[in-house]
Every structure is written in C-alpha cells, then in structure tokens.
Design a protein around this motif. Sequence first.
Motif, PDB file in Angstrom:
ATOM      1  N   HIS A  44       0.836  -1.076   0.031  1.00 38.17           N
ATOM      2  CA  HIS A  44      -0.066  -0.030  -0.088  1.00 38.17           C
ATOM      3  C   HIS A  44       1.058   1.281  -0.030  1.00 38.17           C
ATOM      4  CE1 HIS A  44      -3.107   2.880   0.995  1.00 38.17           C
ATOM      5  NE2 HIS A  44      -2.436   3.378   2.067  1.00 38.17           N
ATOM      6  N   PHE A  45       1.961   1.229   0.905  1.00 34.51           N
ATOM      7  CA  PHE A  45       2.720   2.697   0.813  1.00 34.51           C
ATOM      8  C   PHE A  45       3.631   2.610  -0.405  1.00 34.51           C
ATOM      9  CE2 PHE A  45       1.639   2.341   5.028  1.00 34.51           C
ATOM     10  CZ  PHE A  45       1.734   3.455   5.802  1.00 34.51           C
ATOM     11  N   SER A  48       1.178   4.087  -2.990  1.00 33.63           N
ATOM     12  CA  SER A  48       0.477   5.456  -2.527  1.00 33.63           C
ATOM     13  C   SER A  48       1.410   6.663  -2.437  1.00 33.63           C
ATOM     14  CB  SER A  48      -0.410   5.094  -1.508  1.00 33.63           C
ATOM     15  OG  SER A  48       0.168   4.780  -0.297  1.00 33.63           O
ATOM     16  N   VAL A  49       2.108   6.582  -1.308  1.00 30.63           N
ATOM     17  CA  VAL A  49       2.786   7.552  -0.990  1.00 30.63           C
ATOM     18  C   VAL A  49       4.333   7.819  -1.469  1.00 30.63           C
ATOM     19  CG1 VAL A  49       3.664   6.943   1.429  1.00 30.63           C
ATOM     20  CG2 VAL A  49       3.541   9.498   1.442  1.00 30.63           C
ATOM     21  N   LEU A  50       4.842   6.671  -1.619  1.00 30.83           N
ATOM     22  CA  LEU A  50       5.959   6.451  -2.251  1.00 30.83           C
ATOM     23  C   LEU A  50       6.220   6.343  -3.625  1.00 30.83           C
ATOM     24  CD1 LEU A  50       7.446   3.649   0.279  1.00 30.83           C
ATOM     25  CD2 LEU A  50       7.723   6.389   0.576  1.00 30.83           C
ATOM     26  N   ASN A 133       3.299   9.316   7.201  1.00 26.61           N
ATOM     27  CA  ASN A 133       2.350   9.094   8.741  1.00 26.61           C
ATOM     28  C   ASN A 133       0.804   9.259   8.449  1.00 26.61           C
ATOM     29  OD1 ASN A 133       1.055  10.784  11.218  1.00 26.61           O
ATOM     30  ND2 ASN A 133       2.527   8.751  11.706  1.00 26.61           N
ATOM     31  N   ALA A 134       0.293   9.972   7.391  1.00 23.54           N
ATOM     32  CA  ALA A 134      -1.136   9.912   7.228  1.00 23.54           C
ATOM     33  C   ALA A 134      -1.596   8.623   6.635  1.00 23.54           C
ATOM     34  CB  ALA A 134      -1.556  10.944   5.997  1.00 23.54           C
ATOM     35  N   GLU A 135      -0.739   7.552   6.173  1.00 25.29           N
ATOM     36  CA  GLU A 135      -0.888   6.322   5.515  1.00 25.29           C
ATOM     37  C   GLU A 135      -0.848   5.626   6.966  1.00 25.29           C
ATOM     38  OE1 GLU A 135      -2.498   5.825   2.712  1.00 25.29           O
ATOM     39  OE2 GLU A 135      -2.592   8.129   2.642  1.00 25.29           O
ATOM     40  N   SER A 139      -3.817   3.006   7.994  1.00 23.40           N
ATOM     41  CA  SER A 139      -3.696   1.639   8.091  1.00 23.40           C
ATOM     42  C   SER A 139      -4.208   0.823   9.341  1.00 23.40           C
ATOM     43  CB  SER A 139      -2.225   1.306   8.154  1.00 23.40           C
ATOM     44  OG  SER A 139      -1.452   1.546   7.049  1.00 23.40           O
ATOM     45  N   LEU A 140      -4.305   1.842  10.368  1.00 22.80           N
ATOM     46  CA  LEU A 140      -4.845   1.443  11.471  1.00 22.80           C
ATOM     47  C   LEU A 140      -6.394   1.888  11.878  1.00 22.80           C
ATOM     48  CD1 LEU A 140      -1.661   2.394  13.673  1.00 22.80           C
ATOM     49  CD2 LEU A 140      -2.594   0.093  12.969  1.00 22.80           C
ATOM     50  N   GLU A 141      -6.974   2.549  10.727  1.00 17.31           N
ATOM     51  CA  GLU A 141      -8.181   2.953  10.760  1.00 17.31           C
ATOM     52  C   GLU A 141      -9.254   2.180  11.540  1.00 17.31           C
ATOM     53  OE1 GLU A 141     -11.145   4.274   7.213  1.00 17.31           O
ATOM     54  OE2 GLU A 141      -9.383   5.666   7.557  1.00 17.31           O
TER      55      GLU A 141
END
Length: 188
Positions: A44-45, A48-50, A133-135, A139-141
């Motif tokens: 996922h990371f 998305s963010v990377l 950090n937002a991801e 992830s822990l939602e």
Amino acid sequence: MTGYYTLRETEKAVGERLGGLEIDVEAMMALSNLHRTALVVRNHFEQSVLRDVDLSWTGFVVLWVVWIWGDIETRHVAEESGISKGTLTGVARTLANRGLLTRTTPADDRRLSVLSLTDRGKALMTELFPRFNAEEVYSLEGLSQRRIAELTRVLRHMLNHFEQTSTGRQAEVRQEVQASTLPNLATG
C-alpha cells in the motif's frame, strides 16, 4: 483482497493441508497474519505515498534511518533497515545518484563508510514523512487508541523477545535441523 486468494480461502487451504500435523495453529495463524499484514501495508505504501517520489519501501527505510540518526556508518544503516550490506550498497548508490544522500569514508578509518542525507534528502523527508504518517493512520483506521496501544505493546514485546533470545534460539534450531532427516538443499 490481500493477495490472489482471500484471507478466508488461505486459512481454509492451510487448515486442510496441515490437518494431520502436530502444530500450534493459533501461533501459526498469528504470525501468518502478521506477515501477510506487513506485506499488504508495504505494498500500500509503495503504491501510494512512495510511488510518485519513485521510492521503494527499502529506499524509504534507508532514508528514514539516516534522517533519524544523522551521519551513520553503513553497517548500522543495514542493521537498522533489516537488509544486508550488499543490498544497502545498491540502494545507497541509487539514492546517491538521485542526490538524496552521500557516502563518505572517514580519514581516520578508511575501512568505514558513512551515509549522510543531502539538503535535498532532508527536504524530501521533511515533506514526505507527514504524508507517510497519514498512511500509517489510515492503516490503523477503525482501531481505538486503546487497541493501537495494545498492538504497539504486543509488537514491542515480540521485538524485545527476539533481541534477547534470537541468537541462541537460531543456533538451537540449526543444530536440530542439521541432526534431522531434512534434506540439505544447499548440497543438492
């Protein structure tokens, strides 16, 4: 879906395959789910963010370690990143070619190599980490703060357990395997 097969399909297939073996199913499922979750989170990371900054998970972790610790010997970066020194060599070369870090050799010990973030690398991490950090939050939602704290305690316990006992346990298990009838795949 976390992979080609759903979690439920995988658990069913595992149960069918391992039905006759004497194993601790709860321990197996806990670690299997931990591994699977880690792979899903990593993917996922990376997607998305990377992705738009063209970083792999490993590249990000190397940058993170150098960002947090400052100038640091490559052997310590490899250890903190959980990668081999050989893997670090390639990752560090890529990151250096992109202008994100530098590699120097101290004059007082030419055998060592030290990694440092460039100004561009520091700027990237300062901008990227809040998004990363937002991801982490995503992830822990759905978990309460209490459950997140408990997850953190459990994982820290596991890490401490491995830090304190793993070397001895590895030697024990290797001796058991060497004395067993398992085939040695390294010798053909």
